[in-house]
Design an enzyme around this catalytic site. Structure first.
Site, PDB file in Angstrom:
ATOM      1  N   ARG A 122      19.084   7.076 -43.536  1.00 15.13           N
ATOM      2  CA  ARG A 122      20.201   6.589 -42.537  1.00 15.13           C
ATOM      3  C   ARG A 122      21.419   7.625 -42.423  1.00 15.13           C
ATOM      4  NH1 ARG A 122      19.095   1.895 -45.493  1.00 15.13           N
ATOM      5  NH2 ARG A 122      17.351   0.677 -44.289  1.00 15.13           N
ATOM      6  N   LYS A 144      24.960  16.609 -30.322  1.00 19.96           N
ATOM      7  CA  LYS A 144      23.606  16.135 -29.789  1.00 19.96           C
ATOM      8  C   LYS A 144      22.597  16.589 -30.614  1.00 19.96           C
ATOM      9  CE  LYS A 144      24.658  15.377 -24.778  1.00 19.96           C
ATOM     10  NZ  LYS A 144      24.362  15.931 -23.720  1.00 19.96           N
ATOM     11  N   GLU A 186      24.518  29.874 -20.671  1.00 18.19           N
ATOM     12  CA  GLU A 186      25.476  28.551 -21.000  1.00 18.19           C
ATOM     13  C   GLU A 186      26.794  29.088 -21.069  1.00 18.19           C
ATOM     14  OE1 GLU A 186      24.116  25.697 -21.129  1.00 18.19           O
ATOM     15  OE2 GLU A 186      22.279  25.494 -22.364  1.00 18.19           O
ATOM     16  N   LYS A 228      33.933  23.415 -24.674  1.00 14.82           N
ATOM     17  CA  LYS A 228      32.932  22.425 -25.087  1.00 14.82           C
ATOM     18  C   LYS A 228      33.768  21.394 -25.880  1.00 14.82           C
ATOM     19  CE  LYS A 228      28.495  20.921 -26.329  1.00 14.82           C
ATOM     20  NZ  LYS A 228      27.146  21.138 -26.571  1.00 14.82           N
ATOM     21  N   GLU A 238      29.112  11.043 -23.800  1.00 12.95           N
ATOM     22  CA  GLU A 238      28.681  11.149 -22.686  1.00 12.95           C
ATOM     23  C   GLU A 238      28.756   9.760 -21.771  1.00 12.95           C
ATOM     24  OE1 GLU A 238      25.423  14.319 -22.208  1.00 12.95           O
ATOM     25  OE2 GLU A 238      24.679  12.997 -20.683  1.00 12.95           O
ATOM     26  N   ARG A 242      31.201  14.361 -20.119  1.00 12.39           N
ATOM     27  CA  ARG A 242      30.377  15.367 -20.960  1.00 12.39           C
ATOM     28  C   ARG A 242      28.975  15.726 -20.022  1.00 12.39           C
ATOM     29  NH1 ARG A 242      28.815  15.369 -27.261  1.00 12.39           N
ATOM     30  NH2 ARG A 242      27.469  17.147 -27.091  1.00 12.39           N
ATOM     31  N   ASN A 246      25.901  19.370 -18.230  1.00 13.70           N
ATOM     32  CA  ASN A 246      24.436  19.366 -17.896  1.00 13.70           C
ATOM     33  C   ASN A 246      24.422  20.000 -16.457  1.00 13.70           C
ATOM     34  OD1 ASN A 246      22.034  17.336 -18.812  1.00 13.70           O
ATOM     35  ND2 ASN A 246      23.730  17.715 -20.245  1.00 13.70           N
ATOM     36  N   HIS A 249      20.822  21.405 -16.010  1.00 12.39           N
ATOM     37  CA  HIS A 249      19.967  20.823 -16.915  1.00 12.39           C
ATOM     38  C   HIS A 249      18.913  19.941 -16.142  1.00 12.39           C
ATOM     39  CE1 HIS A 249      22.639  22.965 -19.340  1.00 12.39           C
ATOM     40  NE2 HIS A 249      22.167  22.571 -20.383  1.00 12.39           N
ATOM     41  N   HIS A 253      15.678  20.925 -17.439  1.00 19.03           N
ATOM     42  CA  HIS A 253      14.641  20.244 -18.357  1.00 19.03           C
ATOM     43  C   HIS A 253      13.311  20.026 -17.570  1.00 19.03           C
ATOM     44  CE1 HIS A 253      18.368  18.605 -20.888  1.00 19.03           C
ATOM     45  NE2 HIS A 253      17.963  19.872 -21.283  1.00 19.03           N
ATOM     46  N   HIS A 266      15.311  27.912 -22.794  1.00 19.17           N
ATOM     47  CA  HIS A 266      16.174  26.832 -22.301  1.00 19.17           C
ATOM     48  C   HIS A 266      17.155  27.500 -21.360  1.00 19.17           C
ATOM     49  CE1 HIS A 266      18.475  23.493 -22.136  1.00 19.17           C
ATOM     50  NE2 HIS A 266      19.681  24.074 -22.768  1.00 19.17           N
TER      51      HIS A 266
HETATM   52  P1  NAD Z   1      15.958  29.281 -30.550  1.00 19.40           P
HETATM   53  O1  NAD Z   1      16.383  28.320 -31.461  1.00 19.40           O
HETATM   54  O2  NAD Z   1      14.439  28.864 -30.397  1.00 19.40           O
HETATM   55  O3  NAD Z   1      16.144  30.459 -30.989  1.00 19.40           O
HETATM   56  C1  NAD Z   1      15.790  31.687 -30.125  1.00 19.40           C
HETATM   57  C2  NAD Z   1      15.024  32.649 -30.777  1.00 19.40           C
HETATM   58  O4  NAD Z   1      15.786  33.661 -31.767  1.00 19.40           O
HETATM   59  C3  NAD Z   1      13.999  32.080 -31.793  1.00 19.40           C
HETATM   60  O5  NAD Z   1      12.900  32.960 -32.072  1.00 19.40           O
HETATM   61  C4  NAD Z   1      14.552  32.350 -33.115  1.00 19.40           C
HETATM   62  O6  NAD Z   1      13.847  32.391 -34.128  1.00 19.40           O
HETATM   63  C5  NAD Z   1      15.338  33.625 -33.051  1.00 19.40           C
HETATM   64  N1  NAD Z   1      16.665  33.920 -33.621  1.00 19.40           N
HETATM   65  C6  NAD Z   1      17.652  33.122 -33.950  1.00 19.40           C
HETATM   66  N2  NAD Z   1      18.617  33.657 -34.464  1.00 19.40           N
HETATM   67  C7  NAD Z   1      18.309  34.968 -34.580  1.00 19.40           C
HETATM   68  C8  NAD Z   1      18.779  36.331 -35.114  1.00 19.40           C
HETATM   69  N3  NAD Z   1      20.119  36.047 -35.229  1.00 19.40           N
HETATM   70  N4  NAD Z   1      18.268  37.379 -34.863  1.00 19.40           N
HETATM   71  C9  NAD Z   1      16.998  37.390 -34.428  1.00 19.40           C
HETATM   72  N5  NAD Z   1      16.420  36.434 -34.134  1.00 19.40           N
HETATM   73  C10 NAD Z   1      17.081  35.107 -33.918  1.00 19.40           C
HETATM   74  O7  NAD Z   1      16.468  28.989 -29.168  1.00 19.40           O
HETATM   75  P2  NAD Z   1      18.201  28.779 -28.667  1.00 19.40           P
HETATM   76  O8  NAD Z   1      18.289  29.279 -27.436  1.00 19.40           O
HETATM   77  O9  NAD Z   1      19.052  29.030 -29.764  1.00 19.40           O
HETATM   78  O10 NAD Z   1      18.124  27.107 -28.378  1.00 19.40           O
HETATM   79  C11 NAD Z   1      17.542  26.598 -27.704  1.00 19.40           C
HETATM   80  C12 NAD Z   1      17.463  25.148 -27.891  1.00 19.40           C
HETATM   81  O11 NAD Z   1      18.789  24.410 -28.065  1.00 19.40           O
HETATM   82  C13 NAD Z   1      16.734  24.086 -27.059  1.00 19.40           C
HETATM   83  O12 NAD Z   1      15.869  23.370 -27.703  1.00 19.40           O
HETATM   84  C14 NAD Z   1      17.800  23.253 -26.152  1.00 19.40           C
HETATM   85  O13 NAD Z   1      17.536  22.254 -25.822  1.00 19.40           O
HETATM   86  C15 NAD Z   1      18.745  23.097 -27.445  1.00 19.40           C
HETATM   87  N6  NAD Z   1      20.141  22.790 -26.823  1.00 19.40           N
HETATM   88  C16 NAD Z   1      20.865  21.751 -27.238  1.00 19.40           C
HETATM   89  C17 NAD Z   1      22.138  21.602 -27.187  1.00 19.40           C
HETATM   90  C18 NAD Z   1      22.816  20.474 -27.895  1.00 19.40           C
HETATM   91  O14 NAD Z   1      23.707  20.271 -27.484  1.00 19.40           O
HETATM   92  N7  NAD Z   1      22.459  20.091 -28.836  1.00 19.40           N
HETATM   93  C19 NAD Z   1      22.929  22.441 -26.073  1.00 19.40           C
HETATM   94  C20 NAD Z   1      22.134  23.549 -25.734  1.00 19.40           C
HETATM   95  C21 NAD Z   1      20.707  23.540 -25.833  1.00 19.40           C
HETATM   96  N1  GLY Z   2      24.745  20.819 -23.865  1.00 21.91           N
HETATM   97  C1  GLY Z   2      24.942  19.317 -23.222  1.00 21.91           C
HETATM   98  C2  GLY Z   2      26.044  18.842 -24.151  1.00 21.91           C
HETATM   99  O1  GLY Z   2      26.269  19.089 -25.329  1.00 21.91           O
HETATM  100  O2  GLY Z   2      26.521  17.793 -23.819  1.00 21.91           O
END
Ligand code: NAD
Ligand code: GLY
Length: 360
Positions: A122, A144, A186, A228, A238, A242, A246, A249, A253, A266
């Site tokens: 939980r 998020k 971003e 942010k 949101e 917030r 997006n 997005h 998405h 992404h």
């Molecule tokens: P990711 O986590 O897949 O990382 C990208 C690649 O880089 C992966 O292969 C990873 O293993 C590698 N990597 C990470 N750090 C590294 C480093 N320092 N050196 C070498 N390789 C490294 O992708 P991302 O772009 O970081 O994140 C994308 C995800 O984030 C998506 O799922 C998206 O939906 C999510 N997201 C979430 C939010 C939120 O508010 N929670 C906001 C934006 C995006």
């Molecule tokens: N990446 C969108 C949010 O955090 O709201």
């Protein structure tokens, strides 16, 4: 270069974002959040071998007992089955409610480990240690968390704020160029929705950013996190502004879901989606066409795709019809009024959207 600390202001749940080089090994940044004496580092098979030892040394210096969970790499792993395996590892290790989850990696690890933290027994505390540009400017901040569903991106999740974000900018040295560019999408988004002066600065400095100039990256990360943090503090769940985060997005998405998770990164999908949102805004008479062209040009210079893939209109509408911002069966869009100012549009004319998607 020194460390900078920002705050996400959420009353008693406020937390710091530490930004700077060499922070992974700084025990004093972790120590205030590890009073329980037990932690688990959740990472992946790429980031773990590079950076988990440094984090674990910091945990040792705090006198914290710890273990590590490594998930396979890739967006396709951000799914229920992988989450379930993380739960299994936590249970086998008898992780309790005070065990702190340390999410070490990009947005995939951060979102999945954060969701594990939101739901395991939980809810347990967690720390975000983002290692991609995208995660340092966006996904690690704001609480998020979640996983993808085959029918839609980020469809299963929870809001769960971390105790701290520790963004070690030196980890970006090993990030592949394509991933760095995805993070720039971003960064550019923040300028487009909120800060024309920052957008101007990005136009001047995009070359330095792609060349990984440490000062330029530090400025881009800090300004992105400031924007942010300000928006999250205004509207954590949101209900209103917030949603501006997006921009691009709703289209992005849909691209990620329809093309198969991981086919488009992404950030790449968001880049093409932002150009679509800007062009649609211009077509609807909201934003100057010149602003859409400026946004497209900057994204192109950042090394990002600016054209969406060819998809059937029905496929677009079906995927976009499941977006979390939608209300009463209507697709909500984030549109541009001009560069530096975006707005939530709940009543975009359906016919205009269909024509736009059909290329008419
Ligand atoms: P990711 O986590 O897949 O990382 C990208 C690649 O880089 C992966 O292969 C990873 O293993 C590698 N990597 C990470 N750090 C590294 C480093 N320092 N050196 C070498 N390789 C490294 O992708 P991302 O772009 O970081 O994140 C994308 C995800 O984030 C998506 O799922 C998206 O939906 C999510 N997201 C979430 C939010 C939120 O508010 N929670 C906001 C934006 C995006
Ligand atoms: N990446 C969108 C949010 O955090 O709201």
């Amino acid at each position: 270069m020194s460390m900078r600390t920002l705050t996400v202001g959420l009353g008693s749940r406020s937390y710091p974002i530490h930004i700077g080089p060499g922070l992974l090994g700084q025990a004093d940044l972790f120590a205030p959040h590890l009073q329980s004496g037990r932690a688990v580092v959740v990472t992946n098979t790429t980031v773990g071998p590079l950076y988990a030892d440094a984090v674990e040394r910091a945990l040792d210096a705090c006198g914290t007992r710890h273990f590590r969970i490594e998930i396979p790499d890739g967006e396709a792993e951000k799914r229920w089955e992988t989450l379930d395996r993380v739960f299994g590892s936590l249970l086998r290790a008898q992780a309790d409610r005070r065990t702190v989850i340390v999410a070490l990696g990009g947005g995939v690890v951060g979102d999945l480990a954060g969701f594990a933290a939101a739901t395991y027994q939980r809810g347990v505390p967690f720390i975000q240690v983002p290692t991609t540009l995208l995660a340092q400017v966006d996904s690690s901040v704001g609480g998020k968390t979640g996983v993808n569903h085959p029918l839609g991106k980020n469809m299963i999740g929870a809001f769960h704020q971390p105790l701290a974000v520790i963004a070690d900018t030196a980890t970006l040295d090993t990030l592949p160029d394509r991933e760095l560019a995805a993070g720039l999408a971003e960064v550019i988004k923040y300028g487009a929705i909120r800060d024309l002066a920052f957008f101007d600065w990005l136009e001047t400095n995009v070359g330095r950013l792609r060349a990984r100039d440490p000062d330029a990256l530090a400025k881009a990360i800090s300004r992105s996190c400031e924007i942010k943090a300000e928006i999250v503090a205004l509207d954590e769940r949101e209900a209103g502004p917030r949603a501006l985060l997006n921009l691009g997005h709703t289209f992005g998405h849909a691209i990620e879901t329809l093309e198969g998770y991981g086919t488009w990164l992404h950030g790449e999908a968001v880049a093409a989606g932002m150009v679509m949102a800007a062009r649609l805004s211009a077509r609807l008479g909201r934003a100057p066409e010149a602003d859409a062209s400026r946004l497209e040009a900057l994204l192109r210079r950042a090394g990002l795709p600016v054209e969406p893939p060819e998809l059937e209109v029905d496929a677009w509408l079906d995927a976009m019809g499941r977006d979390k911002k939608n209300e009463s069966g209507r697709i909500t869009l984030i549109l541009l009024d001009r560069l530096g100012a975006a707005a939530v549009e709940k009543n975009a004319p359906a016919r205009a959207l269909e024509d736009f998607l059909a290329g008419r």
